[in-house]
Design an enzyme around this catalytic site. Sequence first.
Site, short mmCIF file in Angstrom:
data_model
loop_
_atom_site.label_atom_id
_atom_site.label_comp_id
_atom_site.label_asym_id
_atom_site.label_seq_id
_atom_site.Cartn_x
_atom_site.Cartn_y
_atom_site.Cartn_z
N CYS A 7 0.74 -1.14 -0.11
CA CYS A 7 0.02 -0.02 -0.13
C CYS A 7 0.70 1.08 -0.02
O CYS A 7 2.09 1.15 -0.47
CB CYS A 7 -1.07 0.04 1.32
N ASN A 10 2.29 1.77 4.32
CA ASN A 10 2.50 0.21 4.99
C ASN A 10 2.34 0.40 6.28
O ASN A 10 3.06 -0.27 7.30
CB ASN A 10 3.90 -0.25 4.81
N CYS A 12 -1.52 0.78 7.25
CA CYS A 12 -3.08 0.59 7.43
C CYS A 12 -3.39 -0.65 6.85
O CYS A 12 -3.67 -1.48 7.50
CB CYS A 12 -3.81 1.76 7.09
N ARG A 13 -3.50 -0.57 5.47
CA ARG A 13 -4.01 -1.82 4.58
C ARG A 13 -3.23 -2.83 4.69
O ARG A 13 -3.47 -3.97 4.79
CB ARG A 13 -4.39 -1.10 3.27
N SER A 14 -1.79 -2.65 3.90
CA SER A 14 -1.15 -3.84 3.81
C SER A 14 -0.77 -4.56 5.00
O SER A 14 -0.57 -5.78 5.02
CB SER A 14 0.23 -3.50 2.96
N ASP A 123 -8.46 3.73 0.75
CA ASP A 123 -7.51 4.11 1.96
C ASP A 123 -8.14 4.61 3.35
O ASP A 123 -9.04 5.40 3.29
CB ASP A 123 -6.60 5.28 1.41
P1 4NP Z 1 -1.85 2.89 4.06
O1 4NP Z 1 -2.69 4.12 4.45
O2 4NP Z 1 -1.47 3.16 2.64
O3 4NP Z 1 -3.03 1.86 3.86
O4 4NP Z 1 -0.84 2.43 4.97
C1 4NP Z 1 -2.07 5.42 4.60
C2 4NP Z 1 -0.97 5.61 5.81
C3 4NP Z 1 -0.34 6.96 5.82
C4 4NP Z 1 -0.81 7.97 5.18
C5 4NP Z 1 -1.40 7.55 3.93
C6 4NP Z 1 -2.28 6.47 3.84
N1 4NP Z 1 0.02 9.27 5.14
O5 4NP Z 1 -0.54 9.98 4.55
O6 4NP Z 1 0.80 9.18 6.01
#
Ligand code: 4NP
Length: 149
Positions: A7, A10, A12-14, A123
Site C-alpha cells: 500500500c 505500510n 494501514c491496509r497492507s 485508504d
Molecule cells: P496505508 O494508509 O497506505 O494503507 O498504510 C496510509 C498511511 C499513511 C498515509 C496515507 C495512507 N499518510 O499520508 O501518511
Amino acid sequence: MKILMVCLGNICRSPLAEGIMQKKIEDQGLDWQVDSAGTSGWHQGELPDPRSIEKAQQHGLDITYQRSRQLLSSDLEDFDLILAMDTSNYNNIKKLDSENIHSDKIKMILNFVYPNENRSVPDPYYDNGFQRVYDMLDQATEAILNQYS
Ligand code: 4NP
C-alpha cells in the site's frame, strides 16, 4: 509461494492484509510466506496504525510484530506475487519494473474477488473505514488461497 502486500504507507491496509493472510497460511499449514511494504518510506520502522492493530485484535490477529518498510526493487525479484491495494500503488510498483519483466506477478488484490475490474481497497487513513477494509481483505486473501493452494 511468497506474497508481498503493498500500500502507500505500510501502516494501514497492507499490514492488515499481511496479518490476515499469515493467519490463513498457518491455519492451513501451507509452506507460504507473506510480507508487506509501502510505496512510500514515510512511516519506515513504525508499528502499524493503532486502528489497524485494534481491528486485527478484534478478529484475533496480532500484527504488532510488523514494522513499516519501503518497497524495494529487489522485492520484484524476491516475491512471486506482488499485490497492490489501489491503482496508485499499482502504478508505483510498475514504475520499479522499468523493463517490464515482472508484470505477470504484479496484480490488484481485489481482482481476485472482482476479476479485471481493477477495484481499489479504499485508504482508511482519513475516513476510518477499517472494518470495510478488513472485510475486503479477508475475502481477497481467501480467494488467493483457493486459487493457488
Ligand atoms: P496505508 O494508509 O497506505 O494503507 O498504510 C496510509 C498511511 C499513511 C498515509 C496515507 C495512507 N499518510 O499520508 O501518511
